[in-house]
Motif scaffolding. Structure first.
Motif, PDB file in Angstrom:
ATOM      1  N   ALA A  89       2.991   7.545   7.970  1.00 25.00           N
ATOM      2  CA  ALA A  89       4.300   8.129   7.648  1.00 25.00           C
ATOM      3  C   ALA A  89       4.339   8.609   6.206  1.00 25.00           C
ATOM      4  O   ALA A  89       4.932   9.657   5.903  1.00 25.00           O
ATOM      5  N   ASN A  90       3.696   7.873   5.307  1.00 22.50           N
ATOM      6  CA  ASN A  90       3.644   8.290   3.908  1.00 22.50           C
ATOM      7  C   ASN A  90       2.879   9.595   3.739  1.00 22.50           C
ATOM      8  O   ASN A  90       3.279  10.458   2.970  1.00 22.50           O
ATOM      9  N   VAL A 125       0.836  -1.200   0.000  1.00 22.19           N
ATOM     10  CA  VAL A 125       0.000   0.000   0.000  1.00 22.19           C
ATOM     11  C   VAL A 125       0.872   1.253   0.000  1.00 22.19           C
ATOM     12  O   VAL A 125       0.609   2.216  -0.727  1.00 22.19           O
ATOM     13  N   SER A 126       1.949   1.242   0.777  1.00 26.63           N
ATOM     14  CA  SER A 126       2.833   2.399   0.859  1.00 26.63           C
ATOM     15  C   SER A 126       3.493   2.704  -0.478  1.00 26.63           C
ATOM     16  O   SER A 126       3.682   3.867  -0.838  1.00 26.63           O
ATOM     17  N   THR A 127       3.853   1.666  -1.214  1.00 26.01           N
ATOM     18  CA  THR A 127       4.493   1.854  -2.521  1.00 26.01           C
ATOM     19  C   THR A 127       3.584   2.632  -3.463  1.00 26.01           C
ATOM     20  O   THR A 127       4.030   3.483  -4.225  1.00 26.01           O
ATOM     21  N   VAL A 128       2.297   2.353  -3.377  1.00 24.20           N
ATOM     22  CA  VAL A 128       1.326   3.019  -4.245  1.00 24.20           C
ATOM     23  C   VAL A 128       0.883   4.356  -3.647  1.00 24.20           C
ATOM     24  O   VAL A 128       0.615   5.318  -4.377  1.00 24.20           O
ATOM     25  N   LEU A 129       0.832   4.444  -2.333  1.00 20.83           N
ATOM     26  CA  LEU A 129       0.218   5.588  -1.668  1.00 20.83           C
ATOM     27  C   LEU A 129       1.027   6.872  -1.766  1.00 20.83           C
ATOM     28  O   LEU A 129       0.462   7.936  -2.014  1.00 20.83           O
ATOM     29  N   LEU A 130       2.333   6.812  -1.551  1.00 24.09           N
ATOM     30  CA  LEU A 130       3.124   8.044  -1.505  1.00 24.09           C
ATOM     31  C   LEU A 130       3.005   8.867  -2.783  1.00 24.09           C
ATOM     32  O   LEU A 130       2.702  10.068  -2.724  1.00 24.09           O
ATOM     33  N   PRO A 131       3.186   8.265  -3.971  1.00 22.39           N
ATOM     34  CA  PRO A 131       3.004   9.077  -5.176  1.00 22.39           C
ATOM     35  C   PRO A 131       1.575   9.601  -5.334  1.00 22.39           C
ATOM     36  O   PRO A 131       1.360  10.717  -5.797  1.00 22.39           O
ATOM     37  N   ARG A 132       0.597   8.783  -4.930  1.00 28.11           N
ATOM     38  CA  ARG A 132      -0.810   9.200  -5.042  1.00 28.11           C
ATOM     39  C   ARG A 132      -1.092  10.395  -4.144  1.00 28.11           C
ATOM     40  O   ARG A 132      -1.764  11.343  -4.542  1.00 28.11           O
ATOM     41  N   LEU A 133      -0.575  10.361  -2.913  1.00 29.08           N
ATOM     42  CA  LEU A 133      -0.777  11.481  -1.996  1.00 29.08           C
ATOM     43  C   LEU A 133      -0.082  12.744  -2.498  1.00 29.08           C
ATOM     44  O   LEU A 133      -0.598  13.848  -2.336  1.00 29.08           O
ATOM     45  N   SER A 134       1.063  12.565  -3.105  1.00 33.72           N
ATOM     46  CA  SER A 134       1.760  13.726  -3.668  1.00 33.72           C
ATOM     47  C   SER A 134       0.954  14.356  -4.801  1.00 33.72           C
ATOM     48  O   SER A 134       0.900  15.572  -4.936  1.00 33.72           O
ATOM     49  N   ARG A 157       3.248  15.455   2.743  1.00 32.25           N
ATOM     50  CA  ARG A 157       2.918  16.830   3.111  1.00 32.25           C
ATOM     51  C   ARG A 157       4.174  17.697   3.249  1.00 32.25           C
ATOM     52  O   ARG A 157       4.110  18.818   3.733  1.00 32.25           O
ATOM     53  N   GLY A 158       5.301  17.148   2.867  1.00 32.48           N
ATOM     54  CA  GLY A 158       6.546  17.908   2.910  1.00 32.48           C
ATOM     55  C   GLY A 158       7.171  17.979   4.289  1.00 32.48           C
ATOM     56  O   GLY A 158       7.987  18.861   4.560  1.00 32.48           O
ATOM     57  N   ARG A 159       6.808  17.026   5.176  1.00 30.44           N
ATOM     58  CA  ARG A 159       7.355  17.022   6.535  1.00 30.44           C
ATOM     59  C   ARG A 159       8.037  15.687   6.870  1.00 30.44           C
ATOM     60  O   ARG A 159       7.761  15.094   7.915  1.00 30.44           O
TER      61      ARG A 159
END
Length: 197
Positions: free
Chosen positions: A110-111, A30-39, A116-118
């Motif tokens: 964490a993702n 999920v994290s692999t997919v989530l970080l780019p999606r959240l960005s 959110r740039g933090r």
């Protein structure tokens, strides 16, 4: 563990840790997919505030079910694969499971925090957790052996989850319970988020 219990104890503990860490497969995927999606959603805060809690709570509870399943099959599995002399890894594994479950949800938060740039907030949390884990191990291994190591690690992961929940709440004003409790309308929310892509 090796310092207090020697190579045999370290080997048994490693088996418990390696098996329990399999619970992280879902959160890693999920994290692999989530970080780019959240960005990508940086301009759509309302969707972001829906997506992260939704995924956090579902990863948490699916991993919890996986942990319960693992606890029921681990003992015969350990004995079958490694032999009876490694059976003491079972109780260390059981004590590691709550931390592994909390750690899976913590990774999702964490993702969001990083997107959110933090990312430095994740680093601070990780530093505190490492220190707590080391101190916990130094205190608990002499008292409880392998079980003390498992308790220290599980507590450290649980504290990591709590700190990330608080950090996420601070950054987003999303309630802590939204990241933990499954809601009746989650399936509808999943459909609406997928259809709006």
């Amino acid at each position: 563990v090796n310092m207090f219990l020697g190579p045999a104890g370290a080997g048994i503990y490693t088996i418990a840790a390696q098996i329990s860490e399999r619970l992280w497969l879902l959160s890693q995927a999920v994290s692999t997919v989530l970080l780019p999606r959240l960005s990508q959603l940086s301009s759509d805060e309302s969707k972001r505030k829906q997506l992260t809690p939704l995924l956090t709570r579902w990863v948490l509870w699916i991993t919890c079910l996986g942990g319960i399943f693992l606890a029921t099959v681990a003992y015969p599995l350990i004995v079958w694969v490694f032999g009876e002399e490694f059976s003491s890894a079972y109780w260390a594994l059981v004590l590691l499971l709550p931390g592994m479950i909390a750690g899976s949800a913590s990774r999702i938060l964490a993702n969001d925090i990083a997107a959110r740039g933090r990312p430095e907030l994740n680093m601070y949390t990780s530093f505190i957790v490492v220190v707590l884990n080391i101190v916990g191990n130094l205190l608990l291994i002499p008292l409880f052996g392998l079980l003390g190591a498992a308790i220290a690690t599980s507590l450290a992961y649980f504290i990591n989850f709590l700190m990330r929940l608080i950090t996420h709440r601070y950054l987003t004003e999303v309630s802590i319970l939204s990241n933990i409790l499954i809601r009746r309308d989650d399936i509808m929310l999943i459909r609406s988020l997928m259809s709006s892509e």
